[in-house]
Write an enzyme that holds these catalytic residues in place. Structure first.
Site, PDB file in Angstrom:
ATOM      1  CB  VAL A   1      -0.948   0.005   1.219  1.00 27.97           C
ATOM      2  CG1 VAL A   1      -1.770   1.282   1.284  1.00 27.97           C
ATOM      3  CG2 VAL A   1      -1.875  -1.209   1.170  1.00 27.97           C
ATOM      4  CD  GLU A   2       3.470   2.350   4.398  1.00 25.00           C
ATOM      5  OE1 GLU A   2       4.359   3.210   4.592  1.00 25.00           O
ATOM      6  OE2 GLU A   2       3.148   1.505   5.265  1.00 25.00           O
ATOM      7  CG  MET A   3       7.432   3.661  -0.382  1.00 24.22           C
ATOM      8  SD  MET A   3       8.982   3.999   0.478  1.00 24.22           S
ATOM      9  CE  MET A   3       9.938   4.737  -0.844  1.00 24.22           C
TER      10      MET A   3
END
Length: 330
Positions: A136-138
């Site tokens: 979900v982030e990087m």
């Protein structure tokens, strides 16, 4: 909770002094329960200038994300005199999805007892490894993919070799995390409250000293204590009056029933420039945050004057190089 009660008892004994509201007496009490930010972060002892410079480059490099859209700075913005966090309730990741919690500031983070709201990472290096691989982030697909990508970037091989000269294989995921942590170890802020504690009476004006007195006497220091005004313990959100949330906080890490709805107490250093607030980013103003926290944690309904006094003081905790020309957090 025993720590908080002990502190409150100590402060109660100090209240006669606080009533005088003289700079010397406020300084004495503040040194006892708060304190100045240390000059160096734990873990920085083996950092070198080459490690710090490599970490700085990595911190701003969007190539650490799958689609080349996100860097560490995207969610923990320190450029343009920003406060080490973004301005969103929850951060937008590389794949266009939002995370589940508000991004905490990276400023002074290495002084904290642990990293993340739930404390699942012991230090900055451990924290760094998570977001890069988080879908979900990087969104990078494993450590190998990260290293292959960096190896293809001209200059990184040499930079890692220079930063980690004793390693036969310098460009590793562990060394990537160590380098970023080394850079983050330098993100120590300096504010007017520290100047006051170091003996400068004029660092805080009369209204700000009154706000400090109110901050202490109301009981905020029960949780927001130590040099960072927090960051050193985990407390239940809604200790007196319940806070509605499905996030069970530290319980997800420890599986201890006593840790349900406990979160790391955020540091109040630079709080003026790190809105929105709470783990879910639900509070957008300092006024609202102070008022709600007093009700949730202390069972107190503060007067408008008390709220204004405390917020006025909190503005003195902003890094002097990052002080906004106007405040948007009230």
């Amino acid at each position: 909770m025993k720590i908080a009660i002990s502190l409150l008892l100590t402060l109660a004994a100090a209240l006669p002094l606080l009533a005088e509201n003289t700079p010397a007496e406020l300084r004495q009490t503040s040194k006892a329960v708060l304190g100045t930010i240390p000059d160096k972060m734990p873990g920085s002892e083996s950092d070198t200038p080459d490690m710090v410079e490599l970490g700085r480059t990595l911190f701003f490099d969007v190539r650490l994300s799958a689609n080349n859209t996100q860097s560490c700075n995207s969610c923990h913005a320190i450029d343009q005199q920003r406060g080490g966090a973004d301005t969103a309730p929850t951060s937008l990741g590389d794949a266009g999805k939002h995370g589940g919690r508000n991004a905490p500031t990276v400023l002074n983070a290495g002084f904290h007892v642990a990293q993340f709201w739930d404390g699942r990472a012991a230090d900055l290096a451990a924290q760094t490894k998570g977001p890069i691989l988080n879908p979900v982030e990087m969104g990078m697909h494993g450590e190998t993919a990260v290293l292959e990508k960096l190896n293809a970037v001209p200059g990184y091989g040499e930079a890692f070799a220079k930063a980690f000269p004793k390693d036969a294989k310098p460009l590793t995921y562990d060394n990537l995390a160590r380098a970023i942590a080394a850079f983050e170890h330098t993100l120590i802020t300096h504010d007017r409250f520290d100047d006051f504690l170091k003996g400068e009476d004029g660092a805080l004006n009369d209204r700000e000293r009154k706000g400090l007195q109110t901050f202490v006497s109301v009981g905020c220091v029960g949780c927001h204590n130590g040099p960072l005004f927090g960051g050193n313990s985990f407390q239940k959100l809604g200790a007196v009056n319940a806070y509605k949330t499905d996030d069970q906080g530290r319980f997800a890490v420890t599986k201890d029933e006593a840790d349900k709805f406990k979160f790391k107490v955020p540091s109040l250093r630079n709080i003026e420039i790190t809105a929105p607030y709470f783990h879910d980013g639900s509070q957008t103003t300092l006024d609202g945050t102070v008022r709600e926290m007093a009700w949730l944690q202390l069972g107190r309904k503060l007067t408008d004057q008390e709220v204004d006094d405390i917020v006025t003081f909190l503005h003195t905790l902003t890094d002097k190089s990052r002080t906004p020309t106007h405040t948007t957090s009230r």
